[in-house]
Motif scaffolding. Structure first.
Motif, short mmCIF file in Angstrom:
data_model
loop_
_atom_site.label_atom_id
_atom_site.label_comp_id
_atom_site.label_asym_id
_atom_site.label_seq_id
_atom_site.Cartn_x
_atom_site.Cartn_y
_atom_site.Cartn_z
N SER A 15 -4.17 11.32 -7.70
CA SER A 15 -3.98 11.34 -9.15
C SER A 15 -3.76 12.76 -9.65
O SER A 15 -2.91 13.01 -10.51
N ALA A 16 -4.52 13.72 -9.10
CA ALA A 16 -4.36 15.12 -9.50
C ALA A 16 -2.99 15.65 -9.10
O ALA A 16 -2.36 16.41 -9.85
N ILE A 17 -2.51 15.26 -7.91
CA ILE A 17 -1.17 15.68 -7.48
C ILE A 17 -0.12 15.14 -8.45
O ILE A 17 0.83 15.84 -8.82
N SER A 18 -0.29 13.88 -8.86
CA SER A 18 0.65 13.28 -9.81
C SER A 18 0.64 14.04 -11.13
O SER A 18 1.70 14.30 -11.72
N HIS A 19 -0.54 14.41 -11.60
CA HIS A 19 -0.65 15.18 -12.85
C HIS A 19 0.06 16.52 -12.74
O HIS A 19 0.76 16.95 -13.67
N MET A 20 -0.12 17.18 -11.60
CA MET A 20 0.50 18.50 -11.45
C MET A 20 2.01 18.40 -11.29
O MET A 20 2.73 19.36 -11.55
N GLY A 21 2.51 17.22 -10.88
CA GLY A 21 3.95 17.00 -10.90
C GLY A 21 4.52 17.09 -12.31
O GLY A 21 5.65 17.55 -12.51
N ILE A 22 3.73 16.66 -13.29
CA ILE A 22 4.14 16.78 -14.68
C ILE A 22 4.28 18.25 -15.07
O ILE A 22 5.15 18.61 -15.86
N VAL A 23 3.44 19.11 -14.49
CA VAL A 23 3.53 20.55 -14.75
C VAL A 23 4.88 21.08 -14.27
O VAL A 23 5.57 21.82 -14.99
N LEU A 24 5.28 20.69 -13.06
CA LEU A 24 6.59 21.12 -12.55
C LEU A 24 7.72 20.65 -13.45
O LEU A 24 8.65 21.41 -13.75
N LEU A 25 7.64 19.41 -13.88
CA LEU A 25 8.69 18.85 -14.73
C LEU A 25 8.77 19.59 -16.06
O LEU A 25 9.86 19.90 -16.56
N GLY A 26 7.63 19.89 -16.65
CA GLY A 26 7.61 20.61 -17.92
C GLY A 26 8.13 22.03 -17.79
O GLY A 26 8.92 22.50 -18.62
N VAL A 27 7.72 22.72 -16.73
CA VAL A 27 8.16 24.10 -16.52
C VAL A 27 9.66 24.15 -16.26
O VAL A 27 10.35 25.07 -16.72
N ALA A 28 10.19 23.18 -15.53
CA ALA A 28 11.62 23.16 -15.21
C ALA A 28 12.47 23.14 -16.48
O ALA A 28 13.60 23.65 -16.50
N ALA A 29 11.95 22.54 -17.56
CA ALA A 29 12.70 22.47 -18.82
C ALA A 29 12.89 23.86 -19.44
O ALA A 29 13.86 24.09 -20.17
N MET A 30 11.95 24.77 -19.16
CA MET A 30 12.01 26.15 -19.64
C MET A 30 12.25 26.23 -21.15
O MET A 30 13.09 26.98 -21.64
N ASN A 31 11.52 25.41 -21.89
CA ASN A 31 11.50 25.50 -23.34
C ASN A 31 10.05 25.54 -23.80
O ASN A 31 9.12 25.33 -23.00
N LEU A 78 1.20 23.92 -19.21
CA LEU A 78 -0.04 24.69 -19.24
C LEU A 78 -1.21 23.83 -19.73
O LEU A 78 -2.32 23.89 -19.17
N PHE A 79 -0.96 23.02 -20.75
CA PHE A 79 -1.98 22.09 -21.23
C PHE A 79 -2.41 21.15 -20.10
O PHE A 79 -3.60 20.89 -19.92
N MET A 80 -1.43 20.62 -19.35
CA MET A 80 -1.75 19.68 -18.28
C MET A 80 -2.57 20.34 -17.19
O MET A 80 -3.47 19.72 -16.60
N THR A 81 -2.28 21.61 -16.89
CA THR A 81 -3.05 22.33 -15.87
C THR A 81 -4.52 22.42 -16.25
O THR A 81 -5.41 22.13 -15.44
N ILE A 82 -4.78 22.82 -17.49
CA ILE A 82 -6.17 22.94 -17.95
C ILE A 82 -6.81 21.56 -18.06
O ILE A 82 -7.97 21.36 -17.64
N SER A 83 -6.09 20.59 -18.60
CA SER A 83 -6.61 19.23 -18.73
C SER A 83 -6.96 18.64 -17.37
O SER A 83 -8.02 18.04 -17.18
N SER A 84 -6.06 18.81 -16.40
CA SER A 84 -6.31 18.30 -15.06
C SER A 84 -7.53 18.94 -14.44
O SER A 84 -8.31 18.28 -13.73
N GLY A 85 -7.74 20.24 -14.71
CA GLY A 85 -8.92 20.91 -14.20
C GLY A 85 -10.21 20.32 -14.74
O GLY A 85 -11.16 20.06 -13.99
#
Length: 506
Positions: A324-340, A348-355
């Motif tokens: 589940s944590a790996i799946s959450h961090m995949g969202i981080v990659l997807l968000g960063v790739a947008a570069m907006n 960044l929110f997902m990283t802290i939330s997942s922690g």
């Protein structure tokens, strides 16, 4: 005093570890008390830094800088300068607070450790020192030292106090994360030496390197070099964050690690790779992320969906939570790739939330295992009757993990997908499937665990003790606070995110 706060935060746990070394071997309570005091003082000092933090400033604050190593004529008549450089900004401050909160609560959750207690807390405190150091270091060499400091404590914490397969799993963790560190080192050396072509000095200061890469002409620092270094760094991040196909070490680690160690691994250690992604990749190589945006987004979607599908067939709660944590961090990659703005903020929110969610979930599963002797989903059932408090917290944490409105996971997913839909609408649709799958596997596991008839061997087990309310309440309160009032985190991180976005003309 204020100028030395970061040094105190980092090295108080190390000082406590040295003090514990003089504690008599059989005195478990004294070793535990020293560890608790040290981690509490560190998080208290982190709170003081936060209280005095200038939310409107974009640069580093509470900086400390001293020349540590200066070697002349290292390469092409250029000197090598390594500094003891510390600082925090809107990006690193949430990670410092996360480290402080989770480490203190993890030490509090280690109350049942009776085997080699003295050594346990020494290794635990060394790990915490390394984690703090990673998030405040502004020199790449210093960062790498702190990163390496986290490896050996994790090896021993799992290899000595882990489950039946602890030796093999500890070695596997060391190999994977050691490999990730090696690629990080290669990327750091490349960044420093190439920046020296523009500055005239081989400086390992992150800010100096970032400025050099942002201002140097394409003839000095070529696009091809940036893209090559980024690929090396991306490989390191994939390994450090246990992304597919380098993911197998993480479920094994959580399956064998003590629950308090899983709290710190899932809550903080697994965020170092994400921090490198934001600080180095986004902060220094934003154009390379733009160049490889599709690749990064595809990797994000693969991890979101693949990890969710694998989580659906897990029989052990700990392995389910790892995927589940790996799946959450995949969202981080997807968000960063947008570069907006929205995508990076959501990542960044997902990283802290997942922690926070990982720390809470592993704590609760550990508390249940202590009472029932198992984390196998099939071996649990009807726990809401004998332990309604723990079952209630577990349900709340699971709902937060699947993105229930009003909790941190929801706002994180909304922001990340807002950013990704603007850049990759089709890929984002596939990524959104992970949210649906998360609801399926988490609610299925909750139904099997907390509802239905209570088996005979589980009847009469005790509910949460008074000391166990502290981690559960604190972590859940923070998850709800971010979900209900996300501005508390947005105000902190937005100045740094705006700096990143401005470097790509966003």
């Amino acid at each position: 005093m204020m100028g030395n706060l970061l040094t105190l935060i980092v090295f108080l746990p190390l000082l406590a570890a040295l003090i514990i070394g003089f504690v008599p071997r059989g005195n478990h309570s004294q070793a535990r008390a020293i560890a608790l005091i040290a981690t509490f003082l560190s998080v208290l000092l982190a709170g003081i830094v936060y209280a005095n933090f200038d939310f409107g400033a974009k640069g580093m604050q509470f900086t400390q800088s001293a020349e540590w190593i200066n070697i002349a004529n290292v390469y092409q008549d250029k000197s090598l300068v390594i500094g003891y450089d510390l600082g925090v900004d809107g990006l690193s401050m949430p990670f410092v607070l996360l480290t402080g909160i989770v480490s203190f609560l993890a030490v509090l959750a280690s109350g049942k450790v009776q085997h080699r207690t003295k050594e346990y807390f020494i290794w635990f405190l060394l790990l915490i020192t390394g984690l703090y150091g990673c998030f405040v270091a502004l020199d790449l060499f210093l960062f790498f030292l702190f990163l390496e400091l986290t490896l050996i404590p994790m090896y021993f914490l799992i290899g000595i106090w882990g489950g039946e397969k602890k030796g093999r799993v500890a070695s596997k963790l060391l190999v994977y994360r050691g490999l990730g560190s090696a690629f990080i080192l290669v990327a750091f050396i490349g960044l420093a030496f190439k920046a020296a072509a523009a500055t005239g000095t081989i400086s390992l200061n992150m800010l100096t390197i970032a400025d050099a890469f942002a201002t140097a002409s394409p003839d000095i620092i070529t696009t091809a070099f940036k893209n090559g270094i980024f690929l090396v760094l991306l490989l390191a991040i994939l390994i450090e964050e246990a992304f597919f196909p380098f993911h197998t070490w993480l479920p094994d680690t959580h399956e064998q690690a003590p629950s308090a160690v899983s709290m710190i691994v899932g809550g903080v250690v697994m965020k170092i790779g994400a921090y490198v992604l934001f600080r180095i990749a986004v902060g220094i190589l934003p154009d390379s992320i733009k160049h490889y945006a599709i690749l990064i987004a595809v990797l994000g979607v693969i991890n979101i969906v693949y990890a969710a599908l694998i989580a659906m067939v897990q029989k052990d709660w700990r392995r389910l939570l790892a995927f589940s944590a790996i799946s959450h961090m995949g969202i981080v990659l997807l968000g960063v790739a947008a570069m907006n703005q929205a995508g990076i903020q959501g990542g960044l929110f997902m990283t802290i939330s997942s922690g926070l969610l990982s720390a809470l979930l592993f704590f609760l599963i550990g508390a249940i295992k202590e009472r029932t002797g198992t984390t196998m989903i099939a071996g649990l059932g009807g726990l809401s009757k004998p332990m309604p408090v723990l079952a209630g917290f577990l349900l709340a944490a699971a709902l937060g993990s699947l993105g229930l409105p009003g909790m941190s996971g929801f706002i994180s997913e909304i922001l990340a997908f807002m950013g990704s839909f603007a850049a990759f609408p089709v890929l984002s649709v596939f990524g959104a499937l992970g949210i649906i799958l998360a609801a399926v596997y988490l609610l299925w596991a909750m139904q099997r665990t907390t509802y239905g008839p209570t088996t005979a061997q589980l009847e009469g087990v005790s509910d949460a003790r008074a000391v166990e309310y502290v981690p559960a309440v604190v972590l859940l309160a923070l998850i709800i606070l971010i979900g209900v009032y996300p501005q508390i985190l947005a105000d902190l991180v937005n100045p740094s995110i705006q700096t990143f976005v401005s470097r790509i003309g966003g």
